[in-house]
Structures are given as structure tokens and as C-alpha cells.
Enzyme design. Structure first.
Site, PDB file in Angstrom:
ATOM      1  N   TYR A   2      -3.297   9.834  12.588  1.00 42.28           N
ATOM      2  CA  TYR A   2      -3.947   8.636  12.061  1.00 42.28           C
ATOM      3  C   TYR A   2      -5.354   8.969  11.562  1.00 42.28           C
ATOM      4  O   TYR A   2      -5.745   8.587  10.451  1.00 42.28           O
ATOM      5  CB  TYR A   2      -4.005   7.564  13.150  1.00 42.28           C
ATOM      6  CG  TYR A   2      -4.915   6.407  12.818  1.00 42.28           C
ATOM      7  CD1 TYR A   2      -4.568   5.478  11.841  1.00 42.28           C
ATOM      8  CD2 TYR A   2      -6.122   6.234  13.499  1.00 42.28           C
ATOM      9  CE1 TYR A   2      -5.407   4.417  11.544  1.00 42.28           C
ATOM     10  CE2 TYR A   2      -6.961   5.172  13.205  1.00 42.28           C
ATOM     11  CZ  TYR A   2      -6.605   4.268  12.232  1.00 42.28           C
ATOM     12  OH  TYR A   2      -7.441   3.222  11.936  1.00 42.28           O
ATOM     13  N   ALA A  33      -4.255  -1.414   6.225  1.00 43.09           N
ATOM     14  CA  ALA A  33      -4.130   0.003   6.599  1.00 43.09           C
ATOM     15  C   ALA A  33      -2.891   0.205   7.450  1.00 43.09           C
ATOM     16  O   ALA A  33      -2.305  -0.748   7.972  1.00 43.09           O
ATOM     17  CB  ALA A  33      -5.362   0.476   7.374  1.00 43.09           C
ATOM     18  N   TYR A  34      -2.501   1.469   7.567  1.00 44.96           N
ATOM     19  CA  TYR A  34      -1.501   1.875   8.566  1.00 44.96           C
ATOM     20  C   TYR A  34      -2.281   2.121   9.851  1.00 44.96           C
ATOM     21  O   TYR A  34      -3.122   3.019   9.909  1.00 44.96           O
ATOM     22  CB  TYR A  34      -0.806   3.151   8.101  1.00 44.96           C
ATOM     23  CG  TYR A  34       0.295   3.663   9.016  1.00 44.96           C
ATOM     24  CD1 TYR A  34       1.621   3.660   8.600  1.00 44.96           C
ATOM     25  CD2 TYR A  34       0.008   4.166  10.283  1.00 44.96           C
ATOM     26  CE1 TYR A  34       2.638   4.137   9.430  1.00 44.96           C
ATOM     27  CE2 TYR A  34       1.009   4.633  11.117  1.00 44.96           C
ATOM     28  CZ  TYR A  34       2.313   4.620  10.683  1.00 44.96           C
ATOM     29  OH  TYR A  34       3.314   5.087  11.516  1.00 44.96           O
ATOM     30  N   THR A  35      -2.042   1.302  10.879  1.00 50.31           N
ATOM     31  CA  THR A  35      -2.866   1.379  12.092  1.00 50.31           C
ATOM     32  C   THR A  35      -2.075   1.723  13.353  1.00 50.31           C
ATOM     33  O   THR A  35      -2.632   1.680  14.451  1.00 50.31           O
ATOM     34  CB  THR A  35      -3.599   0.041  12.330  1.00 50.31           C
ATOM     35  OG1 THR A  35      -2.633  -1.013  12.418  1.00 50.31           O
ATOM     36  CG2 THR A  35      -4.567  -0.249  11.194  1.00 50.31           C
ATOM     37  N   LEU A  85       0.811  -1.222   0.000  1.00 51.21           N
ATOM     38  CA  LEU A  85       0.000   0.000   0.000  1.00 51.21           C
ATOM     39  C   LEU A  85       0.843   1.270   0.000  1.00 51.21           C
ATOM     40  O   LEU A  85       0.312   2.354  -0.243  1.00 51.21           O
ATOM     41  CB  LEU A  85      -0.974   0.011   1.180  1.00 51.21           C
ATOM     42  CG  LEU A  85      -2.347  -0.631   0.881  1.00 51.21           C
ATOM     43  CD1 LEU A  85      -2.214  -2.133   0.661  1.00 51.21           C
ATOM     44  CD2 LEU A  85      -3.341  -0.341   1.994  1.00 51.21           C
TER      45      LEU A  85
END
Length: 278
Positions: free
Chosen positions: A120, A55-57, A32
Site C-alpha cells: 500500500y 484511493a485503494y485503502t 480509478l
């Protein structure tokens, strides 16, 4: 054939259990951080629907890596949605309650004003806006407090701590709906299938578990199922500082789920599976 971005995350693993015939793309195939690669993967597979479960979490880390978080959480979904528009297939994208400012005590409806309080949240909001702008048939599914037997999450952390500490201090002024990843996976599949026949349902939806509780009460419910049952002392958020500001109010109004024949899942019934898998 459904194409899923994500292979090892909580929702992706639950999707594999529910839809083993779908194609799952990990970072080795579709990174991603390379949005163009994600778009090319969709066009190459030509699926009937796409679910983005990646996702970047890392909420706190995003404070120092907002640019990277934005590429993964916004630019990549934008590329995915554009490819879905080109193929004429529905796109289901998972988002978060962090797009709101976390104030008040009312449950937020999808149309409420957004104002993320951390990096975020800003990256996820940018992703929502990009998906909507792409012109594809889509469902953005905002959720909260995800837990499962897999990966790192609050429930698994509490289970681990129950073996080591007779007393624990847990935040009690943040309120939200813990959400089983298994329920999110099932909702994504239902939405993807429904959107094929009813593209007019494109939009943003809320999906969180019921009942709404504090983190402290969530922990107490978990410990009812563990061999060791620590005493939980509730503390205010100010006594547990973190690099990224957390929302005090994560309540989500999920009434629009009825359009897909869905309702809020009861998170308490999902705890035993997490205990068994921990």
C-alpha cells in the site's frame, strides 16, 4: 467549480458537508482503475480545482493486489494531475504516512527520505512521484489514522467493541496522530483555494491530528465517551500480526501547514461526533 474524485469515502463525505456545490464523482462515473476515464472527466467538467479523495485503502489486501493498488493509487492520480496541468488548475491529492518506513521516534518532515514497508505504501509513493512529475500546480497532503462517523475506521471499530467486551487488547507501540476526516476535508478546500492565487506553494505537506498517541491510548480516549468503558491492555505489534507491516512511528511534522494558515487539529474534540454517528 471544484471537482472531487470520491463520493462515499470518509473524506469525500465530509467534503460534501463543507462544499455541497462541488461535483463528486463516484466509481460509476470515474473508476480509478481506469485512469484515462479520470482524465477525461476532468477535461469534460473543466473545474477550477480538483481534489482526489479516492484511493485503494485496503492495506492488508494490497499485499496480494499490489498491481491493482498501483493503478488506483498511482496511475489514476497521474492522469488527474496531467489533466489539471493541461487546464492550468490546482490538484490536491491525499497521501499517507505509510510512504515512510515507520522507524525512529522523531516526527517526519515532508522532505525526509521515504521507504515504504508495504505494498500500500509503495502504491501511494508511486502516486506522489507521478503527481509531482506531471507539472501541475499541486498539493500532496500526507495524513494518518483517519477517522470519522462514516465507513470503517479504528474509532468506529472500538465503539462497536465497547458494547461487547469488558477488556480489549490494543497495540501500544505504534505512535501517530489520529486525524478527523472533517479536518482533512477542510484542509483540502483551503489548499485548493490558496493554490489558485499562490501556485508557488505547490509541494508535499503533512497533516495529522494532535497530540500523538498510541492506538491503545486513542482507544482509551474514545472509551471516555462511550456508555461502556472497557479496560484497555496495551500489547506490542508482534502480538497482533497482520499481512502488511505497520509503521511503529507515524508521527508527522506539520509545521509547513502555516503556509496555508492551517494547524494540526485536536482529534479529541472530534470523538463525540463519531460516537453520535456510530
Amino acid at each position: 467549480m471544484i471537482l472531487v474524485f470520491g463520493k462515499t469515502g470518509q473524506v469525500a463525505l465530509e467534503l460534501q458537508a463543507l462544499a455541497p456545490d462541488a461535483v463528486y464523482l463516484g466509481r460509476d462515473v470515474a473508476d480509478l482503475s481506469n485512469p484515462a476515464q479520470c482524465r477525461e472527466a476532468i477535461l469534460a467538467h473543466r473545474p477550477t480545482a480538483v481534489i482526489n479523495a479516492a484511493a485503494y485503502t485496503a492495506v492488508d489486501k494490497a499485499e496480494d493486489e499490489e498491481d491493482q493498488a498501483t493503478v488506483i493509487n498511482a496511475e489514476a492520480p497521474a492522469a488527474m494531475a496531467d489533466a489539471c496541468r493541461e487546464l492550468g488548475v490546482p490538484f490536491v491529492h491525499i497521501s499517507t504516512d505509510y510512504v515512510f518506513d515507520g522507524s525512529g521516534e522523531d516526527s517526519r518532515v515532508p522532505s525526509d527520505p521515504v521507504a515504504p514497508a508495504n505494498a500500500y505504501g509503495r502504491s501511494k509513493l508511486a502516486g506522489e512521484e507521478a503527481v509531482k512529475a506531471a507539472g501541475a500546480t499541486y498539493a500532496i497532503l500526507r495524513t494518518s489514522w483517519v477517522f470519522s462517523p462514516h465507513g470503517k475506521n479504528f474509532a468506529k471499530t472500538m465503539i462497536g467493541l465497547s458494547d461487547k467486551h469488558p477488556e480489549l487488547r490494543v497495540v501500544d507501540d505504534q505512535i501517530g496522530g489520529p486525524t478527523p476526516a472533517s479536518a482533512i476535508a477542510a484542509a483540502c478546500l483551503r489548499m485548493a483555494d490558496t493554490l489558485k492565487q499562490r501556485p508557488e506553494l505547490s509541494g508535499t505537506y503533512h497533516f495529522s491530528g494532535t497530540p500523538d498517541v498510541s492506538w491503545a491510548d486513542f482507544a482509551r480516549a474514545i472509551f471516555e465517551h462511550t456508555p461502556n468503558q472497557p479496560t484497555v491492555h496495551g500489547i506490542p505489534t508482534k502480538d497482533y500480526p497482520t499481512p502488511a507491516q505497520r509503521p511503529l512511528n507515524s508521527r508527522l511534522d506539520c509545521s509547513d501547514l502555516a503556509k496555508f494558515g492551517l494547524e494540526r487539529p485536536n482529534w479529541e474534540s472530534a470523538i463525540p461526533a463519531v460516537i453520535e454517528g456510530a
